[in-house]
Design an enzyme around this catalytic site. Structure first.
Site, short mmCIF file in Angstrom:
data_model
loop_
_atom_site.label_atom_id
_atom_site.label_comp_id
_atom_site.label_asym_id
_atom_site.label_seq_id
_atom_site.Cartn_x
_atom_site.Cartn_y
_atom_site.Cartn_z
N LYS A 1 33.34 22.75 -15.84
CA LYS A 1 33.94 23.30 -14.64
C LYS A 1 35.21 22.51 -14.41
O LYS A 1 35.19 21.35 -13.99
CB LYS A 1 32.99 23.19 -13.44
CG LYS A 1 33.59 23.75 -12.14
CD LYS A 1 32.66 23.57 -10.96
CE LYS A 1 33.32 24.03 -9.66
NZ LYS A 1 32.46 23.80 -8.47
N TYR B 1 30.80 19.12 -14.57
CA TYR B 1 31.72 19.39 -13.47
C TYR B 1 32.74 18.26 -13.43
O TYR B 1 32.39 17.13 -13.07
CB TYR B 1 30.93 19.49 -12.17
CG TYR B 1 31.71 19.84 -10.91
CD1 TYR B 1 33.08 20.12 -10.95
CD2 TYR B 1 31.07 19.90 -9.68
CE1 TYR B 1 33.78 20.44 -9.79
CE2 TYR B 1 31.77 20.22 -8.52
CZ TYR B 1 33.12 20.48 -8.59
OH TYR B 1 33.81 20.79 -7.44
#
Length: 304
Positions: free
Chosen positions: A164, A136
């Protein structure tokens, strides 16, 4: 279960009862709406899932329950957002025992690690588990940027497979694709940039407002991938005022209110968050109710 890092992955909210325990019945109500809409995976215990307030026992309960309810239809991904490598490794190993199919990893929390420390943190976790991993990358909120040079090192590990992408820089999709080809799957992590990044070649969308509007979210994704951009654009334009709720510090309260108004959730949050009140609640409620009142008719997107 294998993870294919493409499609719509809702970052699900965690449901609580008035007694501040996990509300698994309401969680399942929302989960079934996501599955019926055609999502491609689910993520538990993210920022939207009030990760910092959950105990490991609650994470275990959520993962095991979700795995049971999805019954092999989609992968269940557990988010890891820990302050120490030791705790992150412990949770990564436990996630496999819980039945999770993959992990989403944030950089170290509460310490601004440098590039070398961040790479070491991610690699130590990846070495500790066979589960596939999505990094992420959100330097806006978490102040650590996982650069392309850092990914060059991280991608030496086979189970680090996806990002992400939450840098808010749409051109980063092209930079990453140019450098890594299909070795790194790219999932947009910012609701208000999702269609733009999908058009530019992102593989998927880690979504927030999907928690309240799953069909519209999946429809946009599938229409874009089918090349039906005008249809996707019309839905996306309707969606934008709602998607902007995901950018606020109270995104949890805002999205939970949307879930409640759509009949697939409640407004219950865990302290220190408090439910919305007064003018703020009325303003957000009015925005959501207006969106619901002009909700677009969707094409048969599930057949695409």
């Amino acid at each position: 279960m294998n993870v294919t890092w493409q499609g719509v992955f809702p970052a699900l909210t965690t449901k609580f009862t008035q007694d501040d325990t996990l509300d698994l019945a309401t969680f399942n109500l929302n989960l079934q709406a996501q599955l019926a809409a055609g999502v491609d995976g689910i993520i538990l215990g993210g920022s939207l899932g009030e990760a910092s307030t959950l105990t490991n026992a609650e994470r275990e309960m959520l993962v095991k329950y979700a795995v049971e309810q999805v019954d092999g239809k989609v992968p269940v991904i557990l988010n890891i957002a820990e302050g120490s490598t030791r705790e992150a490794v412990h949770l990564a190993q436990a996630a496999s025992e819980f039945g999770a199919s993959g992990l989403m990893l944030l950089p170290p929390m509460r310490y601004k690690a440098d590039d070398r420390e961040t790479v070491a943190f991610f690699k130590d976790i990846a070495h500790s588990t066979h589960l596939p991993i999505m990094i992420y990358n959100n330097p806006v909120d978490y102040k650590i940027d996982v650069t392309a040079d850092m990914f060059e090192e991280l991608l030496k590990l086979d189970n680090i497979q996806a990002v992400k992408e939450s840098t808010r820089d749409i051109s980063n999709v092209t930079r990453l694709r140019n450098r890594f080809g299909n070795r790194l799957s790219i999932l947009c992590g910012v609701d208000t940039l999702a269609m733009e990044e999908l058009v530019m070649g992102a593989d998927g969308w880690v979504a927030g407002l999907v928690c309240a509007f799953p069909r519209e979210t999946v429809a946009i994704y599938r229409l874009v991938k089918a090349g039906r951009l005008e249809e996707a654009r019309e839905i996306y334009r309707w969606f934008m005022p709602l998607l902007e709720l995901d950018l606020h510090s109270k995104l949890v309260q805002y999205i939970k209110l949307a879930e409640a108004l759509c009949g697939i959730g409640t407004e219950q949050v865990r302290l220190p968050r408090l439910p919305l009140v007064g003018e703020e609640r009325q303003r957000i409620r009015t925005l959501i109710e207006h969106g619901i009142s002009i909700r677009p008719e969707l094409p048969d997107y599930l057949s695409l």
